[in-house]
Motif scaffolding. Structure first.
Motif, PDB file in Angstrom:
ATOM      1  N   PHE A 144      43.466 -41.040 -38.459  1.00 12.67           N
ATOM      2  CA  PHE A 144      42.994 -39.741 -38.916  1.00 12.67           C
ATOM      3  C   PHE A 144      41.557 -39.509 -38.499  1.00 12.67           C
ATOM      4  N   LEU A 145      40.690 -40.530 -38.706  1.00 14.98           N
ATOM      5  CA  LEU A 145      39.282 -40.346 -38.371  1.00 14.98           C
ATOM      6  C   LEU A 145      39.096 -40.149 -36.873  1.00 14.98           C
ATOM      7  N   GLY A 146      39.880 -40.831 -36.063  1.00 17.25           N
ATOM      8  CA  GLY A 146      39.813 -40.612 -34.621  1.00 17.25           C
ATOM      9  C   GLY A 146      40.224 -39.202 -34.261  1.00 17.25           C
ATOM     10  N   ILE A 147      41.283 -38.726 -34.881  1.00 18.17           N
ATOM     11  CA  ILE A 147      41.753 -37.360 -34.627  1.00 18.17           C
ATOM     12  C   ILE A 147      40.717 -36.355 -35.112  1.00 18.17           C
ATOM     13  N   ALA A 148      40.205 -36.550 -36.306  1.00 16.23           N
ATOM     14  CA  ALA A 148      39.249 -35.592 -36.871  1.00 16.23           C
ATOM     15  C   ALA A 148      37.969 -35.543 -36.055  1.00 16.23           C
TER      16      ALA A 148
ATOM     17  N   ALA B 260      36.390 -21.897 -51.531  1.00 17.30           N
ATOM     18  CA  ALA B 260      35.210 -22.181 -52.351  1.00 17.30           C
ATOM     19  C   ALA B 260      35.003 -23.675 -52.565  1.00 17.30           C
ATOM     20  N   LYS B 261      36.090 -24.438 -52.677  1.00 19.47           N
ATOM     21  CA  LYS B 261      35.949 -25.866 -52.956  1.00 19.47           C
ATOM     22  C   LYS B 261      35.229 -26.609 -51.835  1.00 19.47           C
ATOM     23  N   GLU B 262      35.370 -26.153 -50.595  1.00 18.77           N
ATOM     24  CA  GLU B 262      34.737 -26.836 -49.469  1.00 18.77           C
ATOM     25  C   GLU B 262      33.264 -26.476 -49.342  1.00 18.77           C
ATOM     26  N   ILE B 263      32.865 -25.349 -49.907  1.00 20.81           N
ATOM     27  CA  ILE B 263      31.485 -24.887 -49.799  1.00 20.81           C
ATOM     28  C   ILE B 263      30.548 -25.791 -50.598  1.00 20.81           C
ATOM     29  N   SER B 264      31.076 -26.598 -51.503  1.00 20.62           N
ATOM     30  CA  SER B 264      30.242 -27.460 -52.339  1.00 20.62           C
ATOM     31  C   SER B 264      29.366 -28.411 -51.525  1.00 20.62           C
ATOM     32  N   PHE B 265      29.724 -28.705 -50.282  1.00 17.53           N
ATOM     33  CA  PHE B 265      28.923 -29.597 -49.443  1.00 17.53           C
ATOM     34  C   PHE B 265      27.904 -28.861 -48.588  1.00 17.53           C
ATOM     35  N   VAL B 266      27.994 -27.542 -48.517  1.00 23.69           N
ATOM     36  CA  VAL B 266      27.082 -26.769 -47.681  1.00 23.69           C
ATOM     37  C   VAL B 266      25.687 -26.813 -48.294  1.00 23.69           C
ATOM     38  N   GLY B 267      24.694 -27.116 -47.451  1.00 21.75           N
ATOM     39  CA  GLY B 267      23.327 -27.130 -47.945  1.00 21.75           C
ATOM     40  C   GLY B 267      22.461 -28.093 -47.158  1.00 21.75           C
ATOM     41  N   THR B 268      21.218 -28.206 -47.600  1.00 20.05           N
ATOM     42  CA  THR B 268      20.249 -29.079 -46.949  1.00 20.05           C
ATOM     43  C   THR B 268      19.909 -30.231 -47.876  1.00 20.05           C
ATOM     44  N   PHE B 269      19.845 -31.425 -47.311  1.00 16.49           N
ATOM     45  CA  PHE B 269      19.643 -32.650 -48.057  1.00 16.49           C
ATOM     46  C   PHE B 269      18.515 -33.461 -47.424  1.00 16.49           C
TER      47      PHE B 269
ATOM     48  N   GLY C  89      44.810 -29.206 -40.220  1.00 17.42           N
ATOM     49  CA  GLY C  89      45.647 -29.308 -41.417  1.00 17.42           C
ATOM     50  C   GLY C  89      44.864 -28.834 -42.625  1.00 17.42           C
ATOM     51  N   ASP C  90      44.765 -29.685 -43.657  1.00 16.59           N
ATOM     52  CA  ASP C  90      44.013 -29.348 -44.860  1.00 16.59           C
ATOM     53  C   ASP C  90      42.560 -29.798 -44.802  1.00 16.59           C
ATOM     54  N   TYR C  91      42.139 -30.357 -43.677  1.00  9.89           N
ATOM     55  CA  TYR C  91      40.796 -30.905 -43.556  1.00  9.89           C
ATOM     56  C   TYR C  91      39.865 -29.888 -42.907  1.00  9.89           C
ATOM     57  N   GLN C  92      38.773 -29.546 -43.601  1.00 18.47           N
ATOM     58  CA  GLN C  92      37.794 -28.591 -43.122  1.00 18.47           C
ATOM     59  C   GLN C  92      36.810 -29.300 -42.194  1.00 18.47           C
ATOM     60  N   LEU C  93      36.697 -28.825 -40.963  1.00 18.05           N
ATOM     61  CA  LEU C  93      35.752 -29.420 -40.038  1.00 18.05           C
ATOM     62  C   LEU C  93      34.342 -28.939 -40.379  1.00 18.05           C
ATOM     63  N   ALA C  94      33.375 -29.831 -40.198  1.00 14.46           N
ATOM     64  CA  ALA C  94      31.991 -29.541 -40.534  1.00 14.46           C
ATOM     65  C   ALA C  94      31.090 -30.268 -39.549  1.00 14.46           C
TER      66      ALA C  94
ATOM     67  N   PRO D 289      29.476 -34.920 -36.176  1.00 14.13           N
ATOM     68  CA  PRO D 289      30.733 -34.322 -36.634  1.00 14.13           C
ATOM     69  C   PRO D 289      31.085 -34.848 -38.022  1.00 14.13           C
ATOM     70  N   ALA D 290      31.754 -33.999 -38.794  1.00 16.25           N
ATOM     71  CA  ALA D 290      32.137 -34.383 -40.158  1.00 16.25           C
ATOM     72  C   ALA D 290      33.418 -33.659 -40.546  1.00 16.25           C
ATOM     73  N   VAL D 291      34.043 -34.163 -41.603  1.00 10.03           N
ATOM     74  CA  VAL D 291      35.257 -33.565 -42.154  1.00 10.03           C
ATOM     75  C   VAL D 291      35.099 -33.520 -43.673  1.00 10.03           C
ATOM     76  N   VAL D 292      35.346 -32.344 -44.266  1.00 14.20           N
ATOM     77  CA  VAL D 292      35.327 -32.210 -45.720  1.00 14.20           C
ATOM     78  C   VAL D 292      36.773 -32.270 -46.198  1.00 14.20           C
ATOM     79  N   ILE D 293      37.004 -33.134 -47.179  1.00 15.48           N
ATOM     80  CA  ILE D 293      38.335 -33.328 -47.726  1.00 15.48           C
ATOM     81  C   ILE D 293      38.290 -32.890 -49.189  1.00 15.48           C
ATOM     82  N   GLY D 294      38.919 -31.756 -49.476  1.00 14.59           N
ATOM     83  CA  GLY D 294      38.916 -31.235 -50.837  1.00 14.59           C
ATOM     84  C   GLY D 294      37.533 -30.784 -51.263  1.00 14.59           C
ATOM     85  N   ASP D 295      37.225 -30.982 -52.544  1.00 15.10           N
ATOM     86  CA  ASP D 295      35.949 -30.497 -53.063  1.00 15.10           C
ATOM     87  C   ASP D 295      34.990 -31.622 -53.429  1.00 15.10           C
ATOM     88  N   ARG D 296      35.338 -32.880 -53.137  1.00 12.55           N
ATOM     89  CA  ARG D 296      34.473 -33.994 -53.554  1.00 12.55           C
ATOM     90  C   ARG D 296      34.178 -35.012 -52.474  1.00 12.55           C
ATOM     91  N   THR D 297      34.789 -34.914 -51.282  1.00 14.72           N
ATOM     92  CA  THR D 297      34.650 -35.972 -50.275  1.00 14.72           C
ATOM     93  C   THR D 297      34.279 -35.403 -48.921  1.00 14.72           C
TER      94      THR D 297
END
Length: 161
Positions: free
Chosen positions: A39-43, A62-71, A92-97, A114-122
């Protein structure tokens, strides 16, 4: 429609090629390919492919927006910033970021990961473009939306944008 269809075919061809190459490399080294590594290779391949070409537009929930921001990363790279933004594409269900950052002690002035957001917590971030691990998993931590990384316990505090 023809352009989108051709883009989709090229993306799928690249994804399948990367999975096949990864499988051959893993077999050659006598290691089994785990679903997670596949999965990680594909993503990662999909994120890089979509970021470098026209993206397939997908609605952001909205659940994926929880990671948007500056850190910040005050422990490992003081003085640096990293901004997480969602791409207009999904696998699929994985939001690219992607994570745009830099400027901290001991890191490049600028980089894009590159990153992948999975749901609202990962979130899974590929740090290999800057010499780090390929599949670093972080979770939202606390009420202020900091990101805590599971492997080393490092925390990226959210900055007020």
């Amino acid at each position: 429609n023809i352009i989108i269809l051709n883009l989709f075919r090229n993306i799928m061809k690249n994804l399948l090629s990367s999975v096949l190459v990864m499988f051959i490399i893993q077999r050659a080294s006598s290691l089994a390919v785990s679903r997670r590594n596949a999965f990680l290779g594909i993503a990662t391949t999909a994120t890089a492919t979509l970021a470098s070409s026209a993206a397939i537009v997908a609605p952001v929930h909205a659940k994926e927006i929880s990671f948007v921001g500056t850190f910040s990363d005050p422990i490992n790279h003081p003085g640096g910033k990293r901004t997480v933004r969602l791409l207009d594409a999904k696998v699929g269900d994985y939001q690219l970021a992607q994570v745009e950052g830099g400027g901290g002690l001991g890191e490049p002035k600028n980089y894009v990961l590159p990153a992948v957001v999975i749901g609202d917590r990962t979130i899974v971030i590929d740090f290999s473009p800057k010499g780090g691990p390929k599949d670093f998993v972080g979770v939202l931590d606390g009420n202020n939306g900091d990101i805590k990384f599971l492997k080393d316990g490092n925390k990226w505090p959210r900055l007020n944008d």
